[in-house]
Enzyme design. Structure first.
Site, short mmCIF file in Angstrom:
data_model
loop_
_atom_site.label_atom_id
_atom_site.label_comp_id
_atom_site.label_asym_id
_atom_site.label_seq_id
_atom_site.Cartn_x
_atom_site.Cartn_y
_atom_site.Cartn_z
N SER A 1 -8.31 33.48 20.29
CA SER A 1 -9.50 32.80 19.80
C SER A 1 -10.46 33.76 19.09
CB SER A 1 -10.21 32.09 20.96
OG SER A 1 -10.46 32.99 22.01
N ALA B 1 -8.32 41.29 23.09
CA ALA B 1 -7.76 41.85 24.33
C ALA B 1 -8.21 40.97 25.49
CB ALA B 1 -8.23 43.28 24.54
N GLU C 1 2.52 41.57 18.96
CA GLU C 1 1.25 42.31 18.84
C GLU C 1 1.51 43.81 18.94
OE1 GLU C 1 -1.81 38.92 20.58
OE2 GLU C 1 -1.05 40.43 21.95
N ASP D 1 -7.17 42.92 16.50
CA ASP D 1 -6.70 42.03 17.55
C ASP D 1 -7.70 42.02 18.71
OD1 ASP D 1 -5.12 40.28 18.98
OD2 ASP D 1 -3.43 41.64 19.23
N THR E 1 -3.60 37.84 17.68
CA THR E 1 -3.54 36.43 18.10
C THR E 1 -4.66 36.13 19.09
OG1 THR E 1 -1.14 36.41 17.83
CG2 THR E 1 -2.05 34.72 19.26
N LYS F 1 -3.11 42.87 27.35
CA LYS F 1 -3.01 41.84 26.33
C LYS F 1 -1.86 40.90 26.67
CE LYS F 1 -3.22 42.84 22.06
NZ LYS F 1 -3.94 41.53 21.98
N GLY F 2 -1.85 39.76 26.01
CA GLY F 2 -0.75 38.82 26.22
C GLY F 2 -1.20 37.50 26.80
N LYS G 1 -14.72 41.26 28.50
CA LYS G 1 -13.40 41.89 28.51
C LYS G 1 -13.47 43.37 28.93
CE LYS G 1 -11.68 38.09 26.66
NZ LYS G 1 -11.04 38.06 25.39
#
Ligand code: 5RP
Length: 235
Positions: free
Chosen positions: A39, A92, A112, A90, A37, A103-104, A130
């Protein structure tokens, strides 16, 4: 570690798109894959659709991702109807040199982690902002059962953290699982594996946003010089 050069990439959106496209190399036609999940993942989904590669379907980590997949005509499959996934892709919020992540940021951390656990390989797609030496600058998301909120805020305070309930439109954000999110700043996460295990054991915690047990195997890190592929040692 290898870097594929790419000319004149600068903005964060461009870097996210670059990382998203790079993940296509980890997908094969006919596969069922896991998809995260955010952008950066949205860039991957759009690149997958634009590539014309037909996959059998995807196990999705959020309602938002499912909607985007369906909009592109990509089948969304139930995690219980498929076996082990070859790959989970995914983003991060932070990733450190051992492949552990926070994450989150998109509030989808529980699903996830479930989908990541079902996959043989976790490919993290991220722009260079990141990358951190040590986890903890990004406020740690924790999905919690609302009746435990105040006690958990006190437990984090005892570790030196400041936990706040994440709001949306002035009210607590409700996750896809019907729970709330605490964002915890000021933590020092020296041992991500031990920290994840400890917080996951606190009653009322659904999922902590440290991904150390489900860490990345590979990170496709987009930089202004191109995409750097970081392969982590098995732990
Ligand atoms: C969502 C996540 C995302 O992977 C993380 O927040 C990164 O998002 P983005 O790609 O938008 O920067 O964990 O719960």
């Amino acid at each position: 570690m290898s870097t594929v050069p790419h000319p004149s990439v600068s903005t964060q959106d461009q870097l996210k798109a670059l990382a998203g496209r790079a993940a296509l190399d980890y997908v094969e036609p006919g596969q069922v894959i896991g998809i995260g999940t955010g952008s950066t993942v949205n860039c991957f989904i759009d690149a997958l659709a634009a590539s014309g590669m037909a996959i059998a379907g995807a196990v999705s980590s959020s309602e938002a991702t499912s909607q985007r997949l369906r909009a592109h005509g990509i089948a969304v499959l139930d995690a219980n109807d498929v076996g082990e996934l070859s790959v989970y892709i995914d983003g991060a919020d932070e990733i450190e040199p051992g492949g552990c992540m926070i994450k989150g940021g998109g509030a989808a951390l529980t699903r996830e982690k479930i989908v990541a656990a079902q996959a043989r390989r976790f490919v993290c797609i991220a722009d260079e902002s990141k990358w951190v030496a040590r986890l903890g600058r990004f406020p740690l998301p924790v999905e919690v059962i609302p009746m435990a909120t105040q006690r958990l805020i006190r437990q984090f305070a005892a570790l030196g953290g400041t936990a706040r309930v994440r709001l949306r439109d002035g009210a607590p954000l409700v996750t896809d699982n019907g729970q709330h999110i605490l964002d915890v700043s000021g933590l020092s996460i020296d041992d991500p594996l031990a920290f994840e295990s400890m917080v996951n054991n606190w009653p009322g915690v659904v999922t902590v946003g440290v991904f150390a047990h489900q860490r990345a195997h590979v990170c496709l890190l987009s930089t202004s010089q191109g995409v750097r592929t970081v392969v982590f040692q098995p732990g």
